[in-house]
Design a protein around this motif. Structure first.
Motif, PDB file in Angstrom:
ATOM      1  N   ASP A   1       0.836  -1.195   0.000  1.00  0.00           N
ATOM      2  CA  ASP A   1       0.000   0.000   0.000  1.00  0.00           C
ATOM      3  C   ASP A   1       0.879   1.257   0.000  1.00  0.00           C
ATOM      4  O   ASP A   1       1.727   1.427   0.862  1.00  0.00           O
ATOM      5  N   THR A   2       0.679   2.106  -1.016  1.00  0.00           N
ATOM      6  CA  THR A   2       1.536   3.309  -1.070  1.00  0.00           C
ATOM      7  C   THR A   2       1.243   4.271   0.082  1.00  0.00           C
ATOM      8  O   THR A   2       2.086   5.079   0.443  1.00  0.00           O
ATOM      9  N   ARG A   3       0.046   4.156   0.662  1.00  0.00           N
ATOM     10  CA  ARG A   3      -0.295   5.029   1.789  1.00  0.00           C
ATOM     11  C   ARG A   3       0.688   4.858   2.938  1.00  0.00           C
ATOM     12  O   ARG A   3       0.962   5.784   3.700  1.00  0.00           O
ATOM     13  N   ILE A   4       1.219   3.636   3.053  1.00  0.00           N
ATOM     14  CA  ILE A   4       2.099   3.351   4.186  1.00  0.00           C
ATOM     15  C   ILE A   4       3.365   4.188   4.110  1.00  0.00           C
ATOM     16  O   ILE A   4       3.698   4.939   5.037  1.00  0.00           O
TER      17      ILE A   4
ATOM     18  N   ARG B   1       7.951  -0.373  11.198  1.00  0.00           N
ATOM     19  CA  ARG B   1       6.970   0.701  11.037  1.00  0.00           C
ATOM     20  C   ARG B   1       6.015   0.409   9.895  1.00  0.00           C
ATOM     21  O   ARG B   1       4.808   0.650   9.997  1.00  0.00           O
ATOM     22  N   LYS B   2       6.546  -0.129   8.809  1.00  0.00           N
ATOM     23  CA  LYS B   2       5.670  -0.470   7.687  1.00  0.00           C
ATOM     24  C   LYS B   2       4.655  -1.515   8.106  1.00  0.00           C
ATOM     25  O   LYS B   2       3.457  -1.389   7.841  1.00  0.00           O
TER      26      LYS B   2
ATOM     27  N   PHE C   1      -2.677  -1.507  11.140  1.00  0.00           N
ATOM     28  CA  PHE C   1      -3.712  -0.529  11.457  1.00  0.00           C
ATOM     29  C   PHE C   1      -4.574  -0.224  10.241  1.00  0.00           C
ATOM     30  O   PHE C   1      -5.787  -0.077  10.340  1.00  0.00           O
ATOM     31  N   LEU C   2      -3.926  -0.119   9.081  1.00  0.00           N
ATOM     32  CA  LEU C   2      -4.685   0.207   7.874  1.00  0.00           C
ATOM     33  C   LEU C   2      -5.591  -0.937   7.444  1.00  0.00           C
ATOM     34  O   LEU C   2      -6.679  -0.723   6.923  1.00  0.00           O
TER      35      LEU C   2
END
Lengths: 138, 138
Positions: B2-5, B20-21, B27-28
DNA sequence: TACACAAATGCAACATTGTTGCATAATATT
DNA sequence: AATATTATGCAACAATGTTGCATTTGTGTA
């Protein structure tokens, strides 16, 4: 010795023991919420930590005190007032925690607002936790 | 991936690391709140417990997640949505915890009602913690 | 008041949760 | 690619919470 202490214990069918009397006294003497650690410090005569845990648990079960949610990993407890002390455990509460001195108050007389939840969620209990500055710290 | 990460991490000036990723991904991927223990179990590849603690702490400081008060000694965390994720840490939230399955939801779209406090109390933040039965358990 | 039963306490041992310092490893910057 | 910055993992520790069991204390009754 405050007669309310023994009365409360008997009314709840609890044996009257030193630790219960002392811990209940601490709650009656102050208007603020207490965490396990506070009680351990303030009880003077030192009761075993286990006894304090068990006493708090018993008081919660009997509806003498209730636990207050917090975001800092330290559950606090406060006396249940009037209505609640007669056995209505599932009361709603507004609690206030001071950001500065960390003192926590159970604001019995503040009414809990109605919360409207999405379809499908059944509400049992509503706890409102307000943080900010208390009377002394502002 | 996911690029949001990666976007979220970079936007918050955080180095992009495996832990962290992965934690942000958890959570996402789910709409519910996560406790430290949940993350430890779900992360698969095992990160050191210390790393998880520090990552959660960092995310809270950056406003990526927020902590949810609870009365059971287990602080949970949930993603901060929209407005909040841009840095407005002091948002008000309504949270719902299911009595049956203990799943905790952050109900972003439910408005937090106004609470009227006694004279002298300054409000900073209001957290509403509702318990009951969730969609799945009712 | 003394006795017997029931209940609470204290202790020990353990489990869980959270914290700190420091060497190593990974990431970011040039 | 080399260096500076930052995060990680490990170890050790501190704090918090739980359980089982022997001993002590409180309660109800004769």
């Amino acid at each position: 010795m405050d007669t309310r202490i023994i009365d409360t214990l008997k009314r709840n069918q609890l044996s009257v023991t030193d630790s219960r009397k002392k811990i209940l006294e601490l709650f009656l003497d102050q208007q603020t919420a207490l965490a396990h650690a506070d009680i351990e410090l303030q009880s003077g005569e030192d009761f075993d930590r286990v006894t304090i845990y068990r006493t708090l648990q018993t008081f919660v079960e009997k509806g003498i005190i209730h636990s207050i949610p917090s975001a800092d990993n330290s559950v606090r407890y406060a006396l249940c007032k009037d209505a609640c002390s007669e056995g209505h455990h599932h009361d709603n509460h507004v609690h206030f925690m001071c950001d500065t001195c960390l003192t926590t108050y159970c604001l019995d007389h503040v009414t809990v607002p109605t919360v409207v939840l999405p379809e499908g969620f059944q509400v049992n209990q509503v706890d409102v936790v307000v943080s900010g500055k208390c009377l002394k710290c502002s």
